[in-house]
Design an enzyme around this catalytic site. Structure first.
Site, PDB file in Angstrom:
ATOM      1  N   LYS A  89       0.996  -1.183  -0.032  1.00 23.22           N
ATOM      2  CA  LYS A  89      -0.098   0.170  -0.043  1.00 23.22           C
ATOM      3  C   LYS A  89       1.148   1.179   0.073  1.00 23.22           C
ATOM      4  CE  LYS A  89      -4.015   1.617   2.676  1.00 23.22           C
ATOM      5  NZ  LYS A  89      -4.937   1.185   3.735  1.00 23.22           N
ATOM      6  N   SER A 107      -9.875   1.187   2.609  1.00 24.63           N
ATOM      7  CA  SER A 107      -8.975   1.946   2.200  1.00 24.63           C
ATOM      8  C   SER A 107      -7.935   0.918   1.162  1.00 24.63           C
ATOM      9  CB  SER A 107      -8.206   3.020   2.681  1.00 24.63           C
ATOM     10  OG  SER A 107      -7.297   2.490   3.779  1.00 24.63           O
ATOM     11  N   SER A 141      -9.870  -1.315   6.913  1.00 26.39           N
ATOM     12  CA  SER A 141      -9.555  -1.002   5.615  1.00 26.39           C
ATOM     13  C   SER A 141      -8.775  -2.300   4.942  1.00 26.39           C
ATOM     14  CB  SER A 141      -8.500   0.206   5.910  1.00 26.39           C
ATOM     15  OG  SER A 141      -9.446   1.222   5.764  1.00 26.39           O
TER      16      SER A 141
END
Lengths: 169, 489
Positions: B81, B156, B180
């Protein structure tokens, strides 16, 4: 009409006359907003043109109260604390959305928390100390490699230091 | 051959590499080629560096040739990420304010991945500063769900989940502050783990809400996720909230017999808003565990409904102070025309942050504002205690708690993005985990009638990752169809 416009319209309408008659007032306003949006792409225009809108039917109470700062949430003050230079239309939109969120979180006021300890972390945390010995660290070049870029295309660096606007006279 | 490699699990790739049936360069090349061909549709990655990944793969092959493989995942690619620090790489955190930032250091998780010989491949898209549940809050572009390109991959960590689901990488790292990792894993039909708070060092992770944030693994199978957590977990003196507790053998615990394990069912997680098809998948899993000899126990988590308001106060408060560092002074975007220092802060931040970030900074500043502190922040922290106590009591009765991961399958893009409260409520089943600091895993519980994955969640007590891996691995072995992959062309 975009959802964004609808948000703003409902917000403006509420400011003017509370929750009642929102639908009645929204209808004529929607047409105007669409028109404004296509021409000027900004709700700040709608506000600056408030006087000329007064002539339109149903809109007098709205326009006479057209002031996004007239609510409990003092968005100017909060934005200043947060160091965020918000635009006028952002303030209107954020105020409306935050009032909705604040309404929702009001439910916590009904919970009995008498004698309950607050939780700051899931587990107890303590200060952690390391031995006071020098270790590897960034070189000045590494520490400054992401210094902000200026309009000139250069980084805001002078003599291994960051350049900022003058702070003291 | 090369396409086939992309559809292998990390465990399978590990065996192939060990047996020298394939090289790390071949494996990495396969993932690079597939990504270059299909990521224009999915948009999982913000940045890729094929030459860099191939150099890492080459180094792995050389180590192995010399008998010095660093562990079972040496040579296996992993996506990160884009809010984790890798020296010399981007760390945009999905924000324009960090658009040009290049990390001058490796975070602890990154160091551990490198020490395990893994090939770091691709920086995955995310909601700006991990604020969001759809990846539509990325300042750059939304990511598409590989199962339905018009649907959201969740968020996310939507880029991380989509990258694994689309077979652009066998494994990915995500971060989970209120769901997330788990919600995007659910939407993309893969496995995602939120470890116990403090299990993985946060050093090198862009902070959102420091008391809730935790890095975790995503993969196609529970075994893959367990292998990756094995690498990531452990104490770190650079994170004062890191737990100084030995890391158990997660992979070794997968095969244990689950007979007699007690699984809690809480009606508090099965109320209004839960879609019928997800409820049916949940019931099917309950029946599986019953048939496998587990004891199903009704438990009560009565403060669940309060988790969302508590979370949004605490998260906004912590985020508003964490994000104060992005001020245009030392790094990040700086506004071109400023009159003084305050103006520099306010304009640089206004230009650099997107709408959701501004919304939460304003909310956080408001609830911490003197005069409101007791009414909002302090009260939220007290209700957080009640939520923690719910779980502490429940885990005296059960070994794990089974719930849905999200109320619905992946929603279409644009469906919720203009209604922040509706978006926030989507996280109702995942948020309490972070507030309590316990661990949870989302695994694929099957597919809806129109072919969308339906994730289920198993929650474990503090540091009980082995228990939830063991239980979900058993479900997965009995339901091989849950590991199906989407078709992309």
């Amino acid at each position: 009409m975009s959802v964004l416009d609808a948000d703003i319209i409902v917000r403006l309408t509420r400011l003017a006359c509370g929750q009642d008659d929102v639908a009645d007032l929204t209808k004529p306003l929607a047409g105007i907003a669409v028109d404004m949006h296509s021409k000027y792409d900004s709700m700040s225009f709608l506000m600056s043109e408030a006087n000329s809108l007064k002539a339109l039917p149903n809109l007098q109470p709205l326009v006479s109260n057209l002031n996004p700062m007239s609510t409990q949430l003092d968005i100017d003050y909060i934005a200043e604390l947060a160091r965020l230079a918000l635009k006028a239309d952002e303030k209107i939109r954020l105020t409306g959305q935050l009032e909705g969120i604040l309404d929702y979180i009001q439910q916590l006021q009904n919970v009995d928390v008498e004698g309950v300890e607050p939780t700051a972390h899931a587990f107890s945390i303590y200060n952690v100390y390391r031995a006071d010995e020098p270790g590897p660290t960034f070189t000045p070049e590494e520490a400054l490699m992401n210094a902000p870029l200026l309009a000139s295309g250069k980084r805001a660096i002078r003599e291994d230091q960051l350049v900022v606007p003058k702070v003291v006279e | 051959m090369s396409q086939d490699l992309c559809f292998k699990t990390a465990a399978e790739l590990s065996h192939l590499l060990k047996d020298k049936a394939v090289s790390a360069v071949e494996v990495t090349t396969a993932f690079i080629e597939r990504t270059e061909r299909l990521d224009p549709q999915v948009k999982a990655f913000l940045n890729t560096d094929a030459a860099n990944a191939l150099a890492q793969a080459k180094a792995s092959d050389e180590r192995r040739a010399n008998g010095g493989a660093l562990g079972p995942l040496d040579g296996v690619p992993v996506a990160l990420k884009d809010n984790t620090a890798v020296i010399g790489q981007s760390m945009t955190s999905g924000s324009k304010i960090l658009k040009d930032y290049i990390s001058p250091y490796d975070g602890t998780c990154t160091q551990k991945l490198k020490a395990a010989g893994m090939v770091l491949w691709g920086r995955a898209n995310l909601d700006e500063f991990a604020m969001g549940s759809s990846t539509e809050n990325s300042a750059f572009f939304p990511t598409n769900n590989p199962w339905d390109l018009k649907a959201s991959p969740g968020g996310s960590s939507g880029g991380s989940a989509a990258a694994v689901a689309a077979s652009f990488a066998p494994l990915a790292i995500g971060s989970d502050t209120g769901g997330s990792i788990r919600q995007p894993a659910s939407f993309c039909g893969i496995v995602g783990v939120k470890p116990t708070y403090g299990r993985v060092s946060r050093y090198g992770l862009a902070s959102l809400a420091s008391s809730l944030d935790q890095l975790g693994p995503l993969g196609y199978t529970v075994e893959d996720a367990a292998m990756l957590l094995q690498v990531m977990a452990g104490h770190d003196e650079r994170d004062s909230t890191s737990l100084n507790v030995a890391v158990p053998d997660y992979v070794g615990a997968l095969q244990a017999n689950i007979k007699g394990k007690r699984i809690g069912i809480a009606q508090d997680y099965l109320g209004e808003g839960l879609a019928d098809n997800v409820r049916a998948a949940f019931e099917k899993a309950v029946q599986f565990y019953k048939a496998a000899g587990c004891e199903l126990v009704d438990i009560s988590l009565p403060h669940t409904a309060l988790a969302v308001p508590v979370y949004y106060i605490i998260l906004a408060a912590e985020a508003s102070s964490n994000l104060a560092r992005y001020d245009g002074v030392r790094y990040t975007h700086r506004s071109a025309e400023v009159s003084d220092a305050i103006d520099l802060f306010a304009k640089s931040r206004a230009e650099g942050f997107g709408p959701e970030v501004k919304r939460r900074i304003i909310l956080g500043t408001y609830v911490l504002n003197s005069g409101y502190y007791d009414a909002y922040y302090l009260r939220a922290q007290k209700v957080r205690t009640l939520i923690r106590r719910d779980f502490a009591l429940a885990f005296k009765q059960v070994d794990a708690i089974l719930t849905p991961t999200a109320p619905t399958v992946a929603f279409k893009q644009g469906a919720k993005v203009n209604d922040p409260l509706a978006m926030y409520l989507n996280d109702i089943y995942t948020i309490p985990t972070n507030l309590a600091g316990i661990c949870g895993v989302s695994f694929n519980g099957g597919f809806s009638a129109d072919g969308m994955p339906m994730g289920l969640q198993l929650l474990g007590d503090v540091l009980a990752e082995s228990t939830i891996f063991n239980l979900t691995h058993a479900f997965e072995k009995a339901h091989p169809e849950a590991n199906k992959r989407p078709t992309l062309a």
